[in-house]
Design a protein around this motif. Structure first.
Motif, PDB file in Angstrom:
ATOM      1  N   ARG A 279      19.500 -18.160  21.421  1.00 43.38           N
ATOM      2  CA  ARG A 279      18.628 -18.216  20.243  1.00 43.38           C
ATOM      3  C   ARG A 279      18.285 -19.635  19.802  1.00 43.38           C
ATOM      4  N   GLY A 280      19.172 -20.571  20.024  1.00 48.40           N
ATOM      5  CA  GLY A 280      18.990 -21.897  19.448  1.00 48.40           C
ATOM      6  C   GLY A 280      18.981 -23.017  20.468  1.00 48.40           C
ATOM      7  N   PHE A 281      18.503 -24.186  20.027  1.00 46.95           N
ATOM      8  CA  PHE A 281      18.374 -25.348  20.912  1.00 46.95           C
ATOM      9  C   PHE A 281      18.370 -26.609  20.058  1.00 46.95           C
ATOM     10  N   VAL A 282      19.054 -27.647  20.531  1.00 48.53           N
ATOM     11  CA  VAL A 282      18.957 -28.964  19.907  1.00 48.53           C
ATOM     12  C   VAL A 282      19.149 -30.011  20.995  1.00 48.53           C
TER      13      VAL A 282
ATOM     14  N   ILE B 119      20.946 -27.250  15.028  1.00 44.24           N
ATOM     15  CA  ILE B 119      20.329 -26.362  16.012  1.00 44.24           C
ATOM     16  C   ILE B 119      19.192 -25.569  15.370  1.00 44.24           C
ATOM     17  N   ALA B 120      18.098 -25.456  16.121  1.00 48.76           N
ATOM     18  CA  ALA B 120      16.914 -24.745  15.640  1.00 48.76           C
ATOM     19  C   ALA B 120      16.548 -23.657  16.641  1.00 48.76           C
ATOM     20  N   SER B 121      15.584 -22.842  16.280  1.00 48.34           N
ATOM     21  CA  SER B 121      15.155 -21.772  17.170  1.00 48.34           C
ATOM     22  C   SER B 121      14.601 -22.360  18.471  1.00 48.34           C
TER      23      SER B 121
ATOM     24  N   GLY C  51      12.283 -23.000  21.575  1.00 48.20           N
ATOM     25  CA  GLY C  51      10.882 -22.879  21.962  1.00 48.20           C
ATOM     26  C   GLY C  51      10.784 -22.335  23.373  1.00 48.20           C
ATOM     27  N   GLY C  52       9.605 -21.942  23.762  1.00 52.95           N
ATOM     28  CA  GLY C  52       9.437 -21.298  25.053  1.00 52.95           C
ATOM     29  C   GLY C  52       9.841 -22.136  26.243  1.00 52.95           C
ATOM     30  N   ASN C  53       9.602 -23.455  26.188  1.00 49.55           N
ATOM     31  CA  ASN C  53       9.914 -24.302  27.341  1.00 49.55           C
ATOM     32  C   ASN C  53      10.895 -25.419  27.002  1.00 49.55           C
ATOM     33  N   ASP C  54      11.674 -25.266  25.937  1.00 52.06           N
ATOM     34  CA  ASP C  54      12.650 -26.288  25.546  1.00 52.06           C
ATOM     35  C   ASP C  54      13.650 -26.581  26.661  1.00 52.06           C
ATOM     36  N   VAL C  55      14.235 -25.524  27.218  1.00 51.69           N
ATOM     37  CA  VAL C  55      15.264 -25.701  28.242  1.00 51.69           C
ATOM     38  C   VAL C  55      14.664 -26.316  29.501  1.00 51.69           C
ATOM     39  N   GLU C  56      13.455 -25.900  29.857  1.00 51.82           N
ATOM     40  CA  GLU C  56      12.796 -26.467  31.035  1.00 51.82           C
ATOM     41  C   GLU C  56      12.572 -27.964  30.876  1.00 51.82           C
ATOM     42  N   LYS C  57      12.126 -28.381  29.702  1.00 48.81           N
ATOM     43  CA  LYS C  57      11.928 -29.813  29.452  1.00 48.81           C
ATOM     44  C   LYS C  57      13.247 -30.574  29.517  1.00 48.81           C
TER      45      LYS C  57
END
Length: 377
Positions: free
Chosen positions: A65-68, A83-85, A87-93
């Motif tokens: 659910r989250g990413f920072v 940590i925030a929600s 995004g669609g390509n956060d992990v890919e970046k």
């Protein structure tokens, strides 16, 4: 000629003269083990900089659910606030950023039980990223897949450590690997490998209802998120595969005979509790029968180069396996040189804090591996 004792100390112990930076990406940051790892990392960072000459810098964390992400690093305890929600390509970046040869060394720490995350290991390794895993999924797939990951780690010169996938923080896999490397053939491995099932069986022998013991084990963080993986010995079979392969056996799941602790066919959590309660009376009878023979129930595993077995055993009450405390594991390893008196390793085999401690030990060992390789580069 002046003798430089400081230089000799550095050379002898493999500690570089400068502090080496290792960037960390934590997956499963808000789970029980991930959260405990962050607390422990925060307490030890200063000491590790001073004594191990390594700066473990947490630059990113994420879960479903989250990413920072902060390339400058963040305080481990601040993750919950930052940590925030996703995004669609956060992990890919993020993965594009860390997979850069010549940049800071990066370790991805997998504190999940996710097949999806395990699928990413080859990509990370080929991008020069090291992996520390508490996730059993990658190494318990086919033997071919297991060997492929080992080769990738060697070919790309990245650490790949997963000691906590078997026995939490008990040092089992490392000694097995050392035995094999020095040419000492492992004959068999036998033991109690599930801290969750060890806890459950100990509690039912204390008079606790079977269903209540399972709930306790889950509440304490001993079981997998879905306790059925423990009760059906699915989690235990993964551990036995990893253990056998580290011993040099060509272990495959098809070669393991599995008898689950209890046969259950349920779906939702509510159905699980009712199904567990239906087994309470049978377990009271099983315990009474074993104790009338001065025995106790333990969930035993065994592996040889011919395959493996997992099943419930009634053993003498004075057996070393029956004497284990709640949640403890015991592994007995017989080799060509240590057969009459096998090598035994014992300790807590489950629990959030102990597992997180094992993960931190793997992270420190991985950082040390990179430091040593840098000295000889």
């Amino acid at each position: 000629m002046t003798l430089d004792l400081a230089a000799i100390s550095v050379a002898s112990y493999g500690i570089p003269g400068r502090v080496r930076q290792i960037d960390l990406v934590l997956i499963g940051a808000r789970g029980k083990v991930g959260s405990a790892f962050r607390r422990q990392l925060g307490r030890q960072q200063s000491l590790l900089r001073a004594e191990a000459r390594v700066d473990l810098r947490l630059i990113a964390t994420f879960d479903r659910r989250g990413f920072v992400f902060d390339p400058a690093g963040m305080v481990p305890d601040s993750v919950d606030a930052l940590i925030a929600s996703r995004g669609g390509n956060d992990v890919e970046k993020l993965f594009t950023y860390i997979s850069r040869f010549g940049s800071s060394r990066t370790l991805v720490i997998d504190c999940t039980a996710s097949d999806e995350i395990a699928d990413l290991y080859p990509r990370l390794m080929t991008g020069g990223v090291g992996i520390v895993a508490a996730n059993k999924r990658a190494n318990s797939r086919s033997l071919c897949s297991y060997k492929s990951l080992q080769r990738m780690a060697q070919d790309f010169g990245v650490p790949y450590r997963y000691e906590t996938t078997v026995g939490a923080a008990i040092p089992v896999l490392g000694p097995l690997r050392d035995l094999r490397l020095r040419g000492e053939r492992v004959i068999s491995i036998r033991g109690v490998l599930s801290g969750s099932l060890s806890y459950i069986l100990h509690r039912v022998h204390e008079g606790c209802a079977f269903s209540a013991a399972v709930v306790e084990a889950k509440t304490l963080g001993y079981t997998e998120p879905n306790p059925l993986e423990d009760l059906r010995a699915i989690d235990l079979s993964r551990k036995l595969l990893v253990l056998g392969r580290e011993a040099g056996f060509a272990s495959e799941l098809e070669g393991i005979h599995i008898e689950p602790l209890v046969e259950l066919n349920v779906g939702a959590d509510d159905d699980l509790m009712r199904a567990l309660q239906a087994h309470d009376a049978a377990w009271r009878n099983k315990v009474s029968w074993a104790e009338s023979l001065n025995e106790r129930w333990v969930m035993m595993v065994q592996a040889t180069d011919q395959g493996g077995q997992i099943g419930l055993n009634s053993v003498p009450a004075n057996s070393q396996f029956a004497q284990l405390r709640p949640g403890e594991n015991l592994v007995s390893i017989s080799t060509e040189l240590q057969n009459a008196m096998p090598l035994c390793v014992c300790g807590p085999g489950a629990g959030v804090e102990i597992t997180a401690a094992g993960v931190l030990s793997d992270v420190i060992a991985a950082a040390s591996q990179w430091s040593r390789s840098a000295e000889f580069a």
